[in-house]
Design an enzyme around this catalytic site. Structure first.
Site: not given
Ligand code: ACO
Length: 323
Positions: A113, A250, A280
């Site tokens: 990520c 994020h 996500n």
């Protein structure tokens, strides 16, 4: 001095939208649980003909259009992904070929990520080192391919998509008023590997594997790690949270975003949130959020923007950019 200035931005999402309610009947969950614990309401899921390479290509073309450039103007492609089309060659090279680009060079970066934050930092070093003048920095993921669709604790959290930036060498004075990448701080610590990983790989099982996560453990570490690396970036640049125009974190969980912004003293209206729309999307989440805030007119030329991410490894990092 040379600064890596943002010249264009683009995004691409799979056609199919999957709502929280679509999971009811697949696993024991509810729209209410997912929305309350994560802030996620829907995510995009790639069809068979949509891949990390095709989504990355679409985002790259949109960023080139936005910049008023063509692939001929690009020297380097850095692709952040943990879901490459193949084990090798790098999916960046496949995107290079799809763009009809047969000059320059391209490679993948793997920091889960945090991949996009790592990739922007790397592209900035190539530009300031004089090895490239214009770089396509792409985050593209198809996490739907590595999810265990029977595991309710992970399958509801992730989505697919891609975002891209064109970074270009520009002139700066070295001051905080310069446009471009101004400061960055990257971290990793492999002691946390087992909290978030994929249980397969070419050198171990010979399979692709599925994502495994101890969500509560990741959550426990996230806010502290994120705020530490942001404070390091602030002190490098000599700024405080009050100087920021936009915080683009994020997009893993709305509760992590809110807690980090609160701890740092970043006012809520400055926080860009797309986790409700995209889930996500790992390395694609920061450029997708950036693209949303640029296209709706929130982020404007001259704004001071903080990017941040944390993910598997653990890896984490922050980048400060004047738009
Ligand atoms: N629907 C309903 N119940 C569920 C679901 C679901 N989808 N998933 C888990 N539960 C249950 C659990 O089984 C547990 O039940 P139990 O108490 O009977 O054992 C209960 O809900 C609570 O589970 P927790 O894991 O404690 O729930 P939590 O509030 O921590 O939320 C979540 C879980 C959303 C995963 C959270 O921990 C989180 O967001 N963690 C961080 C994830 C993250 O940020 N990852 C970022 C990096 S991702 C990357 O790098 C690829």
């Amino acid at each position: 001095m040379i600064r890596s200035v943002v010249r264009g931005i683009g995004a691409a999402l799979p056609r199919r939208i999957m709502k929280n309610a679509d999971f009811e009947g697949m696993v024991e969950t509810s729209d209410e649980w997912i929305a309350q614990r994560t802030g996620i309401r829907q995510r995009h899921i790639a069809a068979d003909d949509e891949t990390t390479a095709s989504l990355g290509e679409a985002a790259a073309r949109a960023a080139l259009d936005n910049a008023g450039l063509t692939p001929a103007d690009i020297d380097l492609i850095v692709l952040a992904t943990s879901t490459p089309n193949n084990t090798f060659p790098a999916t960046a090279v496949e995107i290079q070929n799809r763009l009809g680009m047969h000059h320059g060079f391209a490679f993948d970066m793997q920091a889960v990520c945090s991949g996009f934050v790592y990739a922007v930092t790397t592209a900035d070093l190539y530009i300031r080192g004089g090895l490239a003048r214009r770089v396509l920095v792409i985050g593209s993921e198809t996490f739907s391919r590595i999810l265990d669709w029977n595991d309710r604790s992970t399958c509801v959290l992730f989505g697919d998509g891609a975002g891209a930036l064109v970074l270009e060498a520009g002139e700066g004075s070295g001051a905080i008023a310069d446009r471009g990448v101004l400061a960055a701080s990257l971290r990793s610590d492999g002691v946390h590997k087992d909290k978030l990983f994929v249980d397969g790989g070419p050198s171990t099982t010979g399979t692709v594997g599925h994502l495994r996560m101890e969500g509560r453990e990741v959550f426990k570490h996230a806010v502290g790690m994120i705020t530490d690396v942001i404070e390091a970036t602030f002190s490098q640049a000599g700024i405080t949270a009050d100087d920021l125009d936009w915080f683009v974190p994020h997009q893993a969980n709305k509760r992590i975003i809110d807690a980090s912004a609160k701890k740092l003293g970043i006012a809520e209206p400055k926080v860009v949130v797309t986790v409700d729309q995209h889930g996500n999307t790992s390395a694609a989440s920061v450029p997708l959020a950036l693209a949303a805030a640029v296209s709706d007119g929130r982020i404007k030329r001259g704004d001071l923007v903080l990017l941040e991410a944390m993910g598997g490894g653990f890896t984490w990092g922050a980048v400060l950019v004047r738009w």
